[in-house]
Design an enzyme around this catalytic site. Structure first.
Site, mmCIF file in Angstrom:
data_model
loop_
_atom_site.group_PDB
_atom_site.id
_atom_site.type_symbol
_atom_site.label_atom_id
_atom_site.label_comp_id
_atom_site.label_asym_id
_atom_site.label_seq_id
_atom_site.Cartn_x
_atom_site.Cartn_y
_atom_site.Cartn_z
ATOM 1 N N TYR A 143 0.861 -1.124 0.221
ATOM 2 C CA TYR A 143 -0.149 -0.034 -0.060
ATOM 3 C C TYR A 143 0.915 1.178 0.089
ATOM 4 C CZ TYR A 143 -3.583 3.352 1.503
ATOM 5 O OH TYR A 143 -4.307 4.502 1.714
ATOM 6 N N ASP A 231 9.131 2.682 0.378
ATOM 7 C CA ASP A 231 8.212 3.142 0.975
ATOM 8 C C ASP A 231 8.186 2.820 2.337
ATOM 9 O OD1 ASP A 231 5.835 4.186 2.218
ATOM 10 O OD2 ASP A 231 4.380 3.574 0.608
ATOM 11 N N LYS A 259 3.863 8.679 9.317
ATOM 12 C CA LYS A 259 3.495 7.802 10.473
ATOM 13 C C LYS A 259 4.318 8.289 11.837
ATOM 14 C CE LYS A 259 0.331 4.620 8.450
ATOM 15 N NZ LYS A 259 0.324 3.835 6.985
HETATM 16 C C1 LIG Z 1 -0.050 4.188 5.998
HETATM 17 C C2 LIG Z 1 0.820 4.144 4.487
HETATM 18 C C3 LIG Z 1 0.899 5.105 3.440
HETATM 19 C C4 LIG Z 1 -0.200 6.279 3.235
HETATM 20 O O1 LIG Z 1 0.158 7.162 4.669
HETATM 21 P P1 LIG Z 1 -1.386 8.016 4.820
HETATM 22 O O2 LIG Z 1 -0.634 9.094 5.763
HETATM 23 O O3 LIG Z 1 -2.387 7.304 5.522
HETATM 24 O O4 LIG Z 1 -1.908 8.815 3.712
HETATM 25 C C5 LIG Z 1 1.577 4.777 2.641
HETATM 26 N N1 LIG Z 1 2.497 4.029 2.542
HETATM 27 C C6 LIG Z 1 2.525 3.088 3.355
HETATM 28 C C7 LIG Z 1 3.508 1.708 3.495
HETATM 29 C C8 LIG Z 1 1.561 3.195 4.683
HETATM 30 O O5 LIG Z 1 1.533 2.036 5.400
#
Ligand SMILES: *Cc1c(COP(=O)(O)O)cnc(C)c1O
Length: 429
Positions: A143, A231, A259
């Site tokens: 994701y 990511d 995060k």
């Molecule tokens: C949570 C997440 C995102 C998106 O971040 P948001 O702050 O929810 O937009 C992107 N990449 C990874 C790996 C994530 O876990």
């Protein structure tokens, strides 16, 4: 009249679509009414009915120290008193950028944004701008937020499947997105601008990188001149006081962060070498901007977290997470449920399958789906919740432990899991 979760969710549903601002929170995949949080402290949250839960959601990983950490709260209060947003440079953004770059080899510059979605979207734009190419490669089950070009899912690991993963995403937006199965190094064409990957996948349950996977991606990107994007919105400063890239010794061209680095405030960031980041406006031709980007409250909160997040605390947490994973797995196997609890440092997740044997940890989305197809997670989730333990309301989320999850919390969770599994077994007959 006493407040209830039921009443608040009904009220929310009148003015918020589905009663929520992010779909998983609605309990859609596990059924029932979500609890509405009134407050949090350390490892726990308390709902509007006064029920206290041991919280393994922790804002899906945004909270590392636990809720309402006193130092973070003091920091937010003191910064807020001097103004919360200016639209001009502040010291706080430079200080957080320094704290991040000095902890990660190869990461020389970052640009702050307000979410992980923005970070991944901007990193992809930058990779396309820097290479002059269009095609991007992502992995099934990873994701990267909900930007159109990254919002593709697929039911199988077919390399060239190019279906939109959401209504409202036009075919054109994902035409240049190739989806590959996780843990297999794809062979890339010369039209590829970047490969984006979660170096430890944590959005299909926990799926660790197979030996050689990330190294292989680095080699393949180098061969054709594509950029490698890690990511690390979850893994960055969650596994250790640095990134996963540092731990595995593979240096990507771009990182996405979010995060943990926001200290519980809305933050994302993307970064790389000075050369690549120099392609961004105002110096370069790749446009990217944000009214609230580098928000001083968020920057200061994030720095406060990084300052408190010392290596020894991560190591202690990893030990507790291993004990939790072992305990959960044993509790489920003991009452005759097929299970596995893969773990990687401070991250773990729980898979509950059909049958009663110990399961092998999945290596990709197809294997994760095959296990979760048992549908047993939902029942277990509710039995745990009834015992004051809140796992995420979805089988594909990982367990987020904070530094505030102490040994007693882990023991209580394992006991609750044993009781929950036993109760579920009794219902199953
Ligand atoms: C949570 C997440 C995102 C998106 O971040 P948001 O702050 O929810 O937009 C992107 N990449 C990874 C790996 C994530 O876990």
């Amino acid at each position: 009249m006493a407040e209830t979760n039921e009443a608040w969710f009904e009220r929310a549903s009148r003015v918020l679509p589905g009663g929520v601002d992010s779909p998983v929170r609605s309990f859609a995949s596990v059924g029932g009414t979500p609890y509405t949080v009134a407050s949090g402290a350390g490892a726990t949250v308390t709902d509007v009915e006064g029920t206290v839960y041991l919280d393994y959601v922790q804002s899906y990983g945004a909270s590392l120290l636990g809720h309402a950490d006193p130092m973070v709260v003091r920091t937010i209060e003191s910064v807020a008193k001097t103004g919360t947003t200016f639209g001009a440079p502040t010291r706080d953004e430079t200080l957080l950028a320094e704290a991040i770059t000095e902890r990660v080899t190869g990461l020389e510059q970052v640009r702050f944004v307000s979410s992980g979605t923005e970070a991944a979207m901007s990193a992809v734009r930058l990779a396309r701008g820097a290479t002059g190419r269009s095609t991007i490669v992502k992995f099934d089950g990873c994701y990267h937020g909900h930007a159109d070009s990254l919002l593709t899912a697929s039911g199988s690991g077919v390399l060239t499947l190019r279906l939109p993963g959401s209504a409202g995403v036009p075919e054109g937006a994902v035409r240049d997105t190739i989806v590959a199965p996780y843990n297999v190094v794809p062979s890339l064409g010369e039209d590829v601008a970047c490969v984006i990957v979660e170096p430890v996948a944590a959005n299909m349950g926990l799926v660790a990188p197979a030996k050689g996977f990330l190294e292989g991606l680095r080699r393949e990107c180098d061969r054709i001149g594509a950029l490698l994007v890690f990511d690390e919105v979850i893994t960055g400063f969650r596994l250790a006081p640095t990134t996963a890239s540092e731990l595995v010794g593979v240096v990507p061209d771009l990182w996405c962060l979010g995060k943990v680095i926001g200290g519980g405030m809305p933050v994302g960031a993307f970064g790389g070498t000075r050369a690549v980041m120099g392609e961004l406006a105002p110096r370069g031709a790749v446009y990217q901007a944000g009214t609230l980007s580098g928000n001083p409250v968020a920057m200061a909160a994030g720095r406060c977290v990084l300052e408190q997040a010392t290596a020894d605390r991560y190591e202690a947490l990893a030990d507790r997470v291993a004990r939790l994973a072992d305990g959960l797995e044993a509790a489920l196997l003991d009452v005759g449920f097929a299970a596995c609890a893969p773990r990687h440092g401070t991250l773990a997740s729980l898979f509950v399958g059909s049958g009663s044997q110990r399961l092998a940890a999945p290596r990709d989305l197809e294997q994760a789906r095959a296990i979760n197809g048992s549908g047993r997670y939902a029942g277990l989730f509710h039995e745990l919740l009834a015992r004051g333990v809140a796992f995420a309301p979805g089988a594909y989320e990982v367990l987020f432990c904070s530094f505030a999850h102490d040994d007693a919390a882990i023991s209580r969770t394992i006991d609750a899991a044993h009781e929950a599994a036993t109760a579920l077994r009794a219902h199953d007959g």
